[in-house]
Design a protein around this motif. Sequence first.
Motif, PDB file in Angstrom:
ATOM      1  N   THR A   1       1.782   9.352  14.120  1.00 12.18           N
ATOM      2  CA  THR A   1       0.827  10.414  13.771  1.00 12.18           C
ATOM      3  C   THR A   1      -0.288   9.821  12.910  1.00 12.18           C
ATOM      4  N   PRO A   2      -1.520  10.278  13.099  1.00 15.05           N
ATOM      5  CA  PRO A   2      -2.660   9.640  12.434  1.00 15.05           C
ATOM      6  C   PRO A   2      -2.856  10.048  10.978  1.00 15.05           C
ATOM      7  N   ASP A   3      -2.267  11.170  10.559  1.00 14.99           N
ATOM      8  CA  ASP A   3      -2.482  11.606   9.176  1.00 14.99           C
ATOM      9  C   ASP A   3      -1.251  12.344   8.655  1.00 14.99           C
ATOM     10  N   ALA A   4      -1.271  12.567   7.330  1.00 17.63           N
ATOM     11  CA  ALA A   4      -0.091  13.110   6.660  1.00 17.63           C
ATOM     12  C   ALA A   4       0.227  14.544   7.107  1.00 17.63           C
ATOM     13  N   ALA A   5      -0.802  15.353   7.307  1.00 20.55           N
ATOM     14  CA  ALA A   5      -0.562  16.749   7.680  1.00 20.55           C
ATOM     15  C   ALA A   5       0.060  16.833   9.080  1.00 20.55           C
ATOM     16  N   THR A   6      -0.468  16.026  10.016  1.00 24.81           N
ATOM     17  CA  THR A   6       0.099  16.028  11.376  1.00 24.81           C
ATOM     18  C   THR A   6       1.533  15.511  11.341  1.00 24.81           C
ATOM     19  N   CYS A   7       1.765  14.504  10.511  1.00 23.33           N
ATOM     20  CA  CYS A   7       3.116  13.952  10.394  1.00 23.33           C
ATOM     21  C   CYS A   7       4.101  15.062   9.989  1.00 23.33           C
ATOM     22  N   ALA A   8       3.724  15.858   8.973  1.00 27.33           N
ATOM     23  CA  ALA A   8       4.614  16.914   8.490  1.00 27.33           C
ATOM     24  C   ALA A   8       4.852  17.979   9.571  1.00 27.33           C
TER      25      ALA A   8
ATOM     26  N   HIS B   1       0.850  -1.207   0.000  1.00 25.30           N
ATOM     27  CA  HIS B   1       0.000   0.000   0.000  1.00 25.30           C
ATOM     28  C   HIS B   1       0.879   1.249   0.000  1.00 25.30           C
ATOM     29  N   ASP B   2       0.633   2.153  -0.952  1.00 25.62           N
ATOM     30  CA  ASP B   2       1.509   3.340  -0.979  1.00 25.62           C
ATOM     31  C   ASP B   2       0.778   4.670  -1.093  1.00 25.62           C
ATOM     32  N   ILE B   3      -0.551   4.669  -1.083  1.00 20.65           N
ATOM     33  CA  ILE B   3      -1.271   5.941  -1.269  1.00 20.65           C
ATOM     34  C   ILE B   3      -1.037   6.861  -0.058  1.00 20.65           C
ATOM     35  N   GLY B   4      -1.169   6.298   1.143  1.00 17.62           N
ATOM     36  CA  GLY B   4      -0.942   7.083   2.363  1.00 17.62           C
ATOM     37  C   GLY B   4       0.502   7.537   2.458  1.00 17.62           C
ATOM     38  N   LYS B   5       1.424   6.623   2.158  1.00 18.03           N
ATOM     39  CA  LYS B   5       2.852   6.990   2.207  1.00 18.03           C
ATOM     40  C   LYS B   5       3.139   8.143   1.245  1.00 18.03           C
ATOM     41  N   ASN B   6       2.544   8.081   0.054  1.00 21.00           N
ATOM     42  CA  ASN B   6       2.787   9.151  -0.923  1.00 21.00           C
ATOM     43  C   ASN B   6       2.241  10.489  -0.435  1.00 21.00           C
ATOM     44  N   LEU B   7       1.103  10.430   0.254  1.00 22.55           N
ATOM     45  CA  LEU B   7       0.551  11.678   0.818  1.00 22.55           C
ATOM     46  C   LEU B   7       1.485  12.242   1.883  1.00 22.55           C
ATOM     47  N   VAL B   8       1.999  11.346   2.712  1.00 22.22           N
ATOM     48  CA  VAL B   8       2.935  11.781   3.759  1.00 22.22           C
ATOM     49  C   VAL B   8       4.151  12.449   3.107  1.00 22.22           C
TER      50      VAL B   8
ATOM     51  N   LEU C   1      -1.301  -3.055   6.808  1.00 19.69           N
ATOM     52  CA  LEU C   1      -1.776  -4.395   7.167  1.00 19.69           C
ATOM     53  C   LEU C   1      -1.359  -4.712   8.593  1.00 19.69           C
ATOM     54  N   SER C   2      -2.291  -5.325   9.348  1.00 20.20           N
ATOM     55  CA  SER C   2      -1.902  -5.672  10.723  1.00 20.20           C
ATOM     56  C   SER C   2      -0.771  -6.705  10.714  1.00 20.20           C
ATOM     57  N   THR C   3      -0.678  -7.478   9.629  1.00 16.37           N
ATOM     58  CA  THR C   3       0.386  -8.489   9.549  1.00 16.37           C
ATOM     59  C   THR C   3       1.760  -7.884   9.253  1.00 16.37           C
TER      60      THR C   3
ATOM     61  N   VAL D   1      12.344   8.547  14.540  1.00 16.47           N
ATOM     62  CA  VAL D   1      11.612   7.489  13.843  1.00 16.47           C
ATOM     63  C   VAL D   1      10.110   7.756  13.974  1.00 16.47           C
ATOM     64  N   MET D   2       9.431   7.801  12.819  1.00 20.39           N
ATOM     65  CA  MET D   2       8.001   8.123  12.802  1.00 20.39           C
ATOM     66  C   MET D   2       7.240   7.028  12.072  1.00 20.39           C
ATOM     67  N   ILE D   3       6.054   6.687  12.607  1.00 18.59           N
ATOM     68  CA  ILE D   3       5.251   5.650  11.947  1.00 18.59           C
ATOM     69  C   ILE D   3       3.799   6.101  11.795  1.00 18.59           C
ATOM     70  N   GLY D   4       3.115   5.434  10.867  1.00 17.68           N
ATOM     71  CA  GLY D   4       1.700   5.700  10.679  1.00 17.68           C
ATOM     72  C   GLY D   4       1.089   4.687   9.724  1.00 17.68           C
ATOM     73  N   GLY D   5      -0.206   4.831   9.501  1.00 15.60           N
ATOM     74  CA  GLY D   5      -0.946   3.877   8.671  1.00 15.60           C
ATOM     75  C   GLY D   5      -2.203   3.478   9.411  1.00 15.60           C
ATOM     76  N   ALA D   6      -3.253   3.087   8.668  1.00 18.33           N
ATOM     77  CA  ALA D   6      -4.564   2.866   9.282  1.00 18.33           C
ATOM     78  C   ALA D   6      -4.564   1.963  10.529  1.00 18.33           C
ATOM     79  N   PRO D   7      -3.861   0.813  10.544  1.00 17.70           N
ATOM     80  CA  PRO D   7      -3.977  -0.030  11.746  1.00 17.70           C
ATOM     81  C   PRO D   7      -3.025   0.365  12.880  1.00 17.70           C
TER      82      PRO D   7
HETATM   83 CO1  B1M Z   1      -5.577  -3.282   0.785  1.00 12.32          CO
HETATM   84  N1  B1M Z   1      -6.203  -3.655   2.586  1.00 12.32           N
HETATM   85  N2  B1M Z   1      -4.957  -5.158   0.616  1.00 12.32           N
HETATM   86  N3  B1M Z   1      -5.187  -2.833  -1.061  1.00 12.32           N
HETATM   87  N4  B1M Z   1      -6.568  -1.708   1.036  1.00 12.32           N
HETATM   88  C1  B1M Z   1      -6.740  -2.524   3.341  1.00 12.32           C
HETATM   89  C2  B1M Z   1      -5.641  -1.813   4.109  1.00 12.32           C
HETATM   90  C3  B1M Z   1      -7.803  -3.244   4.280  1.00 12.32           C
HETATM   91  C4  B1M Z   1      -8.105  -2.472   5.572  1.00 12.32           C
HETATM   92  C5  B1M Z   1      -9.096  -3.519   3.478  1.00 12.32           C
HETATM   93  C6  B1M Z   1     -10.134  -4.270   4.296  1.00 12.32           C
HETATM   94  O1  B1M Z   1     -10.043  -5.442   4.471  1.00 12.32           O
HETATM   95  N5  B1M Z   1     -11.114  -3.572   4.813  1.00 12.32           N
HETATM   96  C7  B1M Z   1      -7.118  -4.627   4.515  1.00 12.32           C
HETATM   97  C8  B1M Z   1      -6.172  -4.697   5.709  1.00 12.32           C
HETATM   98  C9  B1M Z   1      -6.718  -5.420   6.912  1.00 12.32           C
HETATM   99  C10 B1M Z   1      -5.724  -5.413   8.013  1.00 12.32           C
HETATM  100  O2  B1M Z   1      -4.688  -6.001   7.934  1.00 12.32           O
HETATM  101  N6  B1M Z   1      -6.033  -4.668   9.064  1.00 12.32           N
HETATM  102  C11 B1M Z   1      -6.393  -4.825   3.198  1.00 12.32           C
HETATM  103  C12 B1M Z   1      -5.975  -6.065   2.686  1.00 12.32           C
HETATM  104  C13 B1M Z   1      -6.344  -7.290   3.508  1.00 12.32           C
HETATM  105  C14 B1M Z   1      -5.262  -6.197   1.486  1.00 12.32           C
HETATM  106  C15 B1M Z   1      -4.758  -7.485   0.828  1.00 12.32           C
HETATM  107  C16 B1M Z   1      -4.168  -8.536   1.759  1.00 12.32           C
HETATM  108  C17 B1M Z   1      -5.953  -8.050   0.021  1.00 12.32           C
HETATM  109  C18 B1M Z   1      -5.685  -9.388  -0.621  1.00 12.32           C
HETATM  110  O3  B1M Z   1      -4.916  -9.477  -1.537  1.00 12.32           O
HETATM  111  N7  B1M Z   1      -6.317 -10.382  -0.054  1.00 12.32           N
HETATM  112  C19 B1M Z   1      -3.717  -6.974  -0.191  1.00 12.32           C
HETATM  113  C20 B1M Z   1      -2.311  -6.882   0.451  1.00 12.32           C
HETATM  114  C21 B1M Z   1      -1.239  -6.574  -0.548  1.00 12.32           C
HETATM  115  C22 B1M Z   1       0.050  -6.243   0.177  1.00 12.32           C
HETATM  116  O4  B1M Z   1       0.209  -5.116   0.603  1.00 12.32           O
HETATM  117  N8  B1M Z   1       0.901  -7.232   0.340  1.00 12.32           N
HETATM  118  C23 B1M Z   1      -4.228  -5.590  -0.440  1.00 12.32           C
HETATM  119  C24 B1M Z   1      -4.037  -4.917  -1.642  1.00 12.32           C
HETATM  120  C25 B1M Z   1      -4.520  -3.652  -1.929  1.00 12.32           C
HETATM  121  C26 B1M Z   1      -4.414  -2.992  -3.306  1.00 12.32           C
HETATM  122  C27 B1M Z   1      -3.114  -3.289  -4.033  1.00 12.32           C
HETATM  123  C28 B1M Z   1      -5.562  -3.481  -4.143  1.00 12.32           C
HETATM  124  C29 B1M Z   1      -4.663  -1.472  -2.946  1.00 12.32           C
HETATM  125  C30 B1M Z   1      -3.372  -0.682  -2.673  1.00 12.32           C
HETATM  126  C31 B1M Z   1      -3.005   0.251  -3.805  1.00 12.32           C
HETATM  127  C32 B1M Z   1      -1.877   1.154  -3.418  1.00 12.32           C
HETATM  128  O5  B1M Z   1      -1.673   1.527  -2.275  1.00 12.32           O
HETATM  129  N9  B1M Z   1      -1.129   1.548  -4.426  1.00 12.32           N
HETATM  130  C33 B1M Z   1      -5.410  -1.602  -1.625  1.00 12.32           C
HETATM  131  C34 B1M Z   1      -6.182  -0.563  -1.047  1.00 12.32           C
HETATM  132  C35 B1M Z   1      -6.358   0.688  -1.901  1.00 12.32           C
HETATM  133  C36 B1M Z   1      -6.751  -0.650   0.234  1.00 12.32           C
HETATM  134  C37 B1M Z   1      -7.742   0.316   0.921  1.00 12.32           C
HETATM  135  C38 B1M Z   1      -9.083   0.140   0.225  1.00 12.32           C
HETATM  136  C39 B1M Z   1      -7.383   1.780   0.928  1.00 12.32           C
HETATM  137  C40 B1M Z   1      -6.004   2.107   1.487  1.00 12.32           C
HETATM  138  C41 B1M Z   1      -5.683   3.560   1.190  1.00 12.32           C
HETATM  139  O6  B1M Z   1      -4.950   3.857   0.262  1.00 12.32           O
HETATM  140  N10 B1M Z   1      -6.292   4.492   1.948  1.00 12.32           N
HETATM  141  C42 B1M Z   1      -7.747  -0.241   2.412  1.00 12.32           C
HETATM  142  C43 B1M Z   1      -9.096  -0.086   3.098  1.00 12.32           C
HETATM  143  C44 B1M Z   1      -9.152   1.170   3.923  1.00 12.32           C
HETATM  144  O7  B1M Z   1      -8.161   1.647   4.453  1.00 12.32           O
HETATM  145  N11 B1M Z   1     -10.336   1.661   4.038  1.00 12.32           N
HETATM  146  C45 B1M Z   1      -7.129  -1.570   2.268  1.00 12.32           C
HETATM  147  C46 B1M Z   1      -6.168   5.935   1.710  1.00 12.32           C
HETATM  148  C47 B1M Z   1      -4.876   6.445   2.368  1.00 12.32           C
HETATM  149  C48 B1M Z   1      -4.765   7.941   2.135  1.00 12.32           C
HETATM  150  O8  B1M Z   1      -4.987   6.192   3.756  1.00 12.32           O
HETATM  151  O9  B1M Z   1      -2.957   4.670   3.783  1.00 12.32           O
HETATM  152  O10 B1M Z   1      -4.409   4.988   5.860  1.00 12.32           O
HETATM  153  P1  B1M Z   1      -3.820   5.533   4.625  1.00 12.32           P
HETATM  154  O11 B1M Z   1      -2.901   6.769   5.007  1.00 12.32           O
HETATM  155  C49 B1M Z   1      -3.338   7.805   5.857  1.00 12.32           C
HETATM  156  C50 B1M Z   1      -2.969   7.595   7.337  1.00 12.32           C
HETATM  157  O12 B1M Z   1      -3.012   6.251   7.728  1.00 12.32           O
HETATM  158  C51 B1M Z   1      -1.658   8.257   7.470  1.00 12.32           C
HETATM  159  O13 B1M Z   1      -1.693   9.325   6.532  1.00 12.32           O
HETATM  160  C52 B1M Z   1      -2.549   9.016   5.434  1.00 12.32           C
HETATM  161  C53 B1M Z   1      -3.451  10.191   5.093  1.00 12.32           C
HETATM  162  O14 B1M Z   1      -3.453  11.222   5.931  1.00 12.32           O
HETATM  163  N12 B1M Z   1      -0.396   7.553   7.246  1.00 12.32           N
HETATM  164  C54 B1M Z   1       0.735   7.947   7.907  1.00 12.32           C
HETATM  165  C55 B1M Z   1      -0.062   6.583   6.401  1.00 12.32           C
HETATM  166  N13 B1M Z   1       1.239   6.283   6.498  1.00 12.32           N
HETATM  167  C56 B1M Z   1       1.767   7.119   7.412  1.00 12.32           C
HETATM  168  C57 B1M Z   1       3.075   7.272   7.888  1.00 12.32           C
HETATM  169  C58 B1M Z   1       3.311   8.262   8.863  1.00 12.32           C
HETATM  170  C59 B1M Z   1       2.275   9.042   9.353  1.00 12.32           C
HETATM  171  C60 B1M Z   1       0.975   8.910   8.883  1.00 12.32           C
HETATM  172  O15 B1M Z   1       4.527   8.474   9.394  1.00 12.32           O
HETATM  173  C61 B1M Z   1       5.685   8.119   8.646  1.00 12.32           C
END
Ligand code: B1M
Length: 213
Positions: free
Chosen positions: A195-202, A101-108, A149-151, A174-180
Amino acid sequence: MAIIEEISEFLQKGRAKNVKALVTQALEEGEDPKAILNEGLLSGMMIIGEKFKKDEVFVPDVLIAARAMNTGLAVLEPRLVEIGNEPVGKAVIGTVKGDLHDIGKNLVMMMLKGVGFEIHDLGVDVEPETFVDKAEEVGADIIGMSALLSTTMPNMGEVVEELKNRGLREKYIVMIGGAPVTEKFAREIGVDYYTPDAATCAEIAKKAVEERK
Ligand code: B1M
């Protein structure tokens, strides 16, 4: 409206072409490149960051604003290099091993760039050793990790262990983040900030680096 203010406004609307044209025009008119950067591009990105935190804008808005910022930066960069503009700090960022997953990382990364950091993107599925090797290579201030991923969350702890094994833990913020990821988890593995989101991280990253200097 002053041209620098216009740059900020167009950036917030994600209008890359306008931003590029206005940055070019501002330079031709003799505006200070640092003012264009700080009061135009970075201030526009900060406003977007704040709105994103309050759910007033969403991921696509941030992505197009960041694209506009990068377009403006490309025009500005040669001039900033000429006058030796120092970055706020350097950050090495990646998604941990096993995680694609890289969408959140890219925002950060964009937000960190938006507050003036030099960014080194390690991409996804990054080995613990690679975080530390790259940080050492570029002289980073911050190591940032993302996990969705929790794993794969435990692999963040592996990076901390790698730092400890090399006697480097205290050298980096060292800084970490991501949904779980949670504050509790961050404390358990011994990182500096969750930090819970990209803006707070920055915001926190900038403060943390300034406090260390
Ligand atoms: Co995935 N996926 N996925 N997926 N995927 C989740 C995460 C999941 C919650 C969906 C679900 O089941 N409801 C679930 C994880 C469950 C868990 O472990 N808790 C899951 C799963 C299970 C999987 C696969 C295992 C599915 C499968 O194949 N069976 C697989 C794993 C692949 C792998 O990584 N090895 C997989 C694959 C994928 C895609 C490739 C299809 C795609 C990723 C595309 C990509 O990233 N290029 C994808 C997607 C898009 C998601 C969901 C739908 C969206 C994630 C996302 O981009 N969110 C997601 C469901 C969900 O979250 N609702 C899900 C938007 C993004 C802006 O948010 O990344 O949280 P986020 O980042 C936030 C904050 O968390 C924070 O800032 C950001 C914005 O402010 N943040 C930081 C992030 N990093 C930070 C670092 C910091 C500070 C803040 O400090 C350094």
